[in-house]
Design a protein around this motif. Sequence first.
Motif, PDB file in Angstrom:
ATOM      1  N   ASP A  15       0.834  -1.202   0.000  1.00  0.00           N
ATOM      2  CA  ASP A  15       0.000   0.000   0.000  1.00  0.00           C
ATOM      3  C   ASP A  15       0.871   1.256   0.000  1.00  0.00           C
ATOM      4  OD1 ASP A  15      -2.457  -1.414   0.145  1.00  0.00           O
ATOM      5  OD2 ASP A  15      -2.271  -1.567   2.327  1.00  0.00           O
ATOM      6  N   ARG A  16       1.896   1.267   0.859  1.00  0.00           N
ATOM      7  CA  ARG A  16       2.782   2.429   0.961  1.00  0.00           C
ATOM      8  C   ARG A  16       3.552   2.660  -0.332  1.00  0.00           C
ATOM      9  NH1 ARG A  16       2.731   4.956   5.470  1.00  0.00           N
ATOM     10  NH2 ARG A  16       1.954   3.974   7.340  1.00  0.00           N
ATOM     11  N   ALA A  17       3.979   1.592  -0.982  1.00  0.00           N
ATOM     12  CA  ALA A  17       4.697   1.727  -2.250  1.00  0.00           C
ATOM     13  C   ALA A  17       3.777   2.327  -3.320  1.00  0.00           C
ATOM     14  CB  ALA A  17       5.242   0.368  -2.702  1.00  0.00           C
ATOM     15  N   ILE A  18       2.553   1.861  -3.357  1.00  0.00           N
ATOM     16  CA  ILE A  18       1.574   2.403  -4.314  1.00  0.00           C
ATOM     17  C   ILE A  18       1.339   3.879  -4.033  1.00  0.00           C
ATOM     18  CG2 ILE A  18      -0.872   2.341  -4.973  1.00  0.00           C
ATOM     19  CD1 ILE A  18      -0.678  -0.753  -4.630  1.00  0.00           C
ATOM     20  N   LEU A  19       1.127   4.226  -2.775  1.00  0.00           N
ATOM     21  CA  LEU A  19       0.890   5.627  -2.422  1.00  0.00           C
ATOM     22  C   LEU A  19       2.082   6.513  -2.750  1.00  0.00           C
ATOM     23  CD1 LEU A  19      -1.000   5.207   0.956  1.00  0.00           C
ATOM     24  CD2 LEU A  19      -1.952   6.022  -1.221  1.00  0.00           C
ATOM     25  N   ALA A  20       3.292   6.015  -2.518  1.00  0.00           N
ATOM     26  CA  ALA A  20       4.492   6.806  -2.809  1.00  0.00           C
ATOM     27  C   ALA A  20       4.562   7.186  -4.285  1.00  0.00           C
ATOM     28  CB  ALA A  20       5.744   6.039  -2.388  1.00  0.00           C
ATOM     29  N   ARG A  49      -8.331   0.720  -5.445  1.00  0.00           N
ATOM     30  CA  ARG A  49      -9.765   0.777  -5.146  1.00  0.00           C
ATOM     31  C   ARG A  49      -9.985   0.717  -3.629  1.00  0.00           C
ATOM     32  NH1 ARG A  49     -11.125  -2.414  -8.699  1.00  0.00           N
ATOM     33  NH2 ARG A  49     -10.988  -4.374  -7.562  1.00  0.00           N
ATOM     34  N   GLN A  50      -9.268  -0.156  -2.942  1.00  0.00           N
ATOM     35  CA  GLN A  50      -9.380  -0.256  -1.484  1.00  0.00           C
ATOM     36  C   GLN A  50      -8.931   1.038  -0.799  1.00  0.00           C
ATOM     37  OE1 GLN A  50      -7.111  -3.743  -0.319  1.00  0.00           O
ATOM     38  NE2 GLN A  50      -9.018  -4.791   0.210  1.00  0.00           N
ATOM     39  N   LEU A  51      -7.845   1.613  -1.267  1.00  0.00           N
ATOM     40  CA  LEU A  51      -7.341   2.858  -0.682  1.00  0.00           C
ATOM     41  C   LEU A  51      -8.361   3.991  -0.844  1.00  0.00           C
ATOM     42  CD1 LEU A  51      -3.635   2.548  -1.846  1.00  0.00           C
ATOM     43  CD2 LEU A  51      -4.431   2.566   0.541  1.00  0.00           C
ATOM     44  N   ARG A  52      -9.070   4.010  -1.957  1.00  0.00           N
ATOM     45  CA  ARG A  52     -10.127   5.019  -2.155  1.00  0.00           C
ATOM     46  C   ARG A  52     -11.335   4.728  -1.270  1.00  0.00           C
ATOM     47  NH1 ARG A  52      -8.218   4.509  -7.627  1.00  0.00           N
ATOM     48  NH2 ARG A  52      -7.212   6.455  -8.230  1.00  0.00           N
ATOM     49  N   GLU A  53     -11.756   3.474  -1.240  1.00  0.00           N
ATOM     50  CA  GLU A  53     -12.930   3.097  -0.443  1.00  0.00           C
ATOM     51  C   GLU A  53     -12.715   3.343   1.047  1.00  0.00           C
ATOM     52  OE1 GLU A  53     -13.636  -0.988  -1.521  1.00  0.00           O
ATOM     53  OE2 GLU A  53     -14.516  -0.448  -3.469  1.00  0.00           O
ATOM     54  N   ARG A  54     -11.511   3.166   1.530  1.00  0.00           N
ATOM     55  CA  ARG A  54     -11.200   3.366   2.952  1.00  0.00           C
ATOM     56  C   ARG A  54     -10.911   4.832   3.286  1.00  0.00           C
ATOM     57  NH1 ARG A  54     -10.114  -1.543   6.177  1.00  0.00           N
ATOM     58  NH2 ARG A  54     -10.935  -3.144   4.814  1.00  0.00           N
ATOM     59  N   VAL A 158       3.689   9.174   3.565  1.00  0.00           N
ATOM     60  CA  VAL A 158       3.671   7.827   2.991  1.00  0.00           C
ATOM     61  C   VAL A 158       4.871   7.011   3.422  1.00  0.00           C
ATOM     62  CG1 VAL A 158       3.684   6.523   0.835  1.00  0.00           C
ATOM     63  CG2 VAL A 158       2.321   8.574   1.023  1.00  0.00           C
ATOM     64  N   SER A 159       6.040   7.632   3.533  1.00  0.00           N
ATOM     65  CA  SER A 159       7.249   6.863   3.839  1.00  0.00           C
ATOM     66  C   SER A 159       7.423   6.581   5.328  1.00  0.00           C
ATOM     67  CB  SER A 159       8.479   7.610   3.326  1.00  0.00           C
ATOM     68  OG  SER A 159       8.555   8.880   3.945  1.00  0.00           O
ATOM     69  N   ASN A 160       6.579   7.176   6.177  1.00  0.00           N
ATOM     70  CA  ASN A 160       6.680   6.955   7.622  1.00  0.00           C
ATOM     71  C   ASN A 160       6.166   5.581   8.011  1.00  0.00           C
ATOM     72  OD1 ASN A 160       7.651   9.516   7.861  1.00  0.00           O
ATOM     73  ND2 ASN A 160       5.743  10.400   8.588  1.00  0.00           N
ATOM     74  N   ARG A 161       6.662   5.114   9.150  1.00  0.00           N
ATOM     75  CA  ARG A 161       6.214   3.865   9.785  1.00  0.00           C
ATOM     76  C   ARG A 161       6.724   2.701   9.020  1.00  0.00           C
ATOM     77  NH1 ARG A 161       0.273   5.655  11.838  1.00  0.00           N
ATOM     78  NH2 ARG A 161       0.937   7.670  12.413  1.00  0.00           N
TER      79      ARG A 161
END
Length: 161
Positions: A15-20, A49-54, A158-161
């Motif tokens: 998820d983080r890689a996609i967001l980055a 799609r999941q990132l948008r829905e959430r 995005v790169s945190n945690r």
Amino acid sequence: MTKTQSGQVTLDATDRAILAVVVRDAEITNKALAGRLGLAESTCAHRLRQLRERGVITGSHVDLDHAALGYPLQAVVSVRMGSHSEQLVEEFFDAITATSQVLQVFHLAGSSDFLVHVAVADAAELRDIVLRHITVHRGVRQTETHLVFEQRTGPGTVSNR
């Protein structure tokens, strides 16, 4: 991706890689995204799609070159309110965010109550925004204008945690 009891979304490395990638290039195609990350296209499409829905991805935006549009001068106007009633704060916030050439408005805690980021054609137009759109509000007590020499964007969360 899961949600904690507090409603915060927990993201995994994919998820983080996609967001980055999409934070830097919101217009990237799913095929290009999958290729860049070495993932299946269906995985990328499903994860997006999941990132948008959430509610993690709430939209996308276009970056404009304000100088190319005739607004080469940017400034940040610090605003101190004389009264902090909810009504005055909301009136100012609503009015200033509806003002032409205002790029962003931040409502703050601290010595300043608001920061108003503007793009204008010249110093006279900057003065006019301050005098005709900011100081005219009955709750405004003081302003201080700071010219922006350069702006850069950081990596975000995005790169945190």
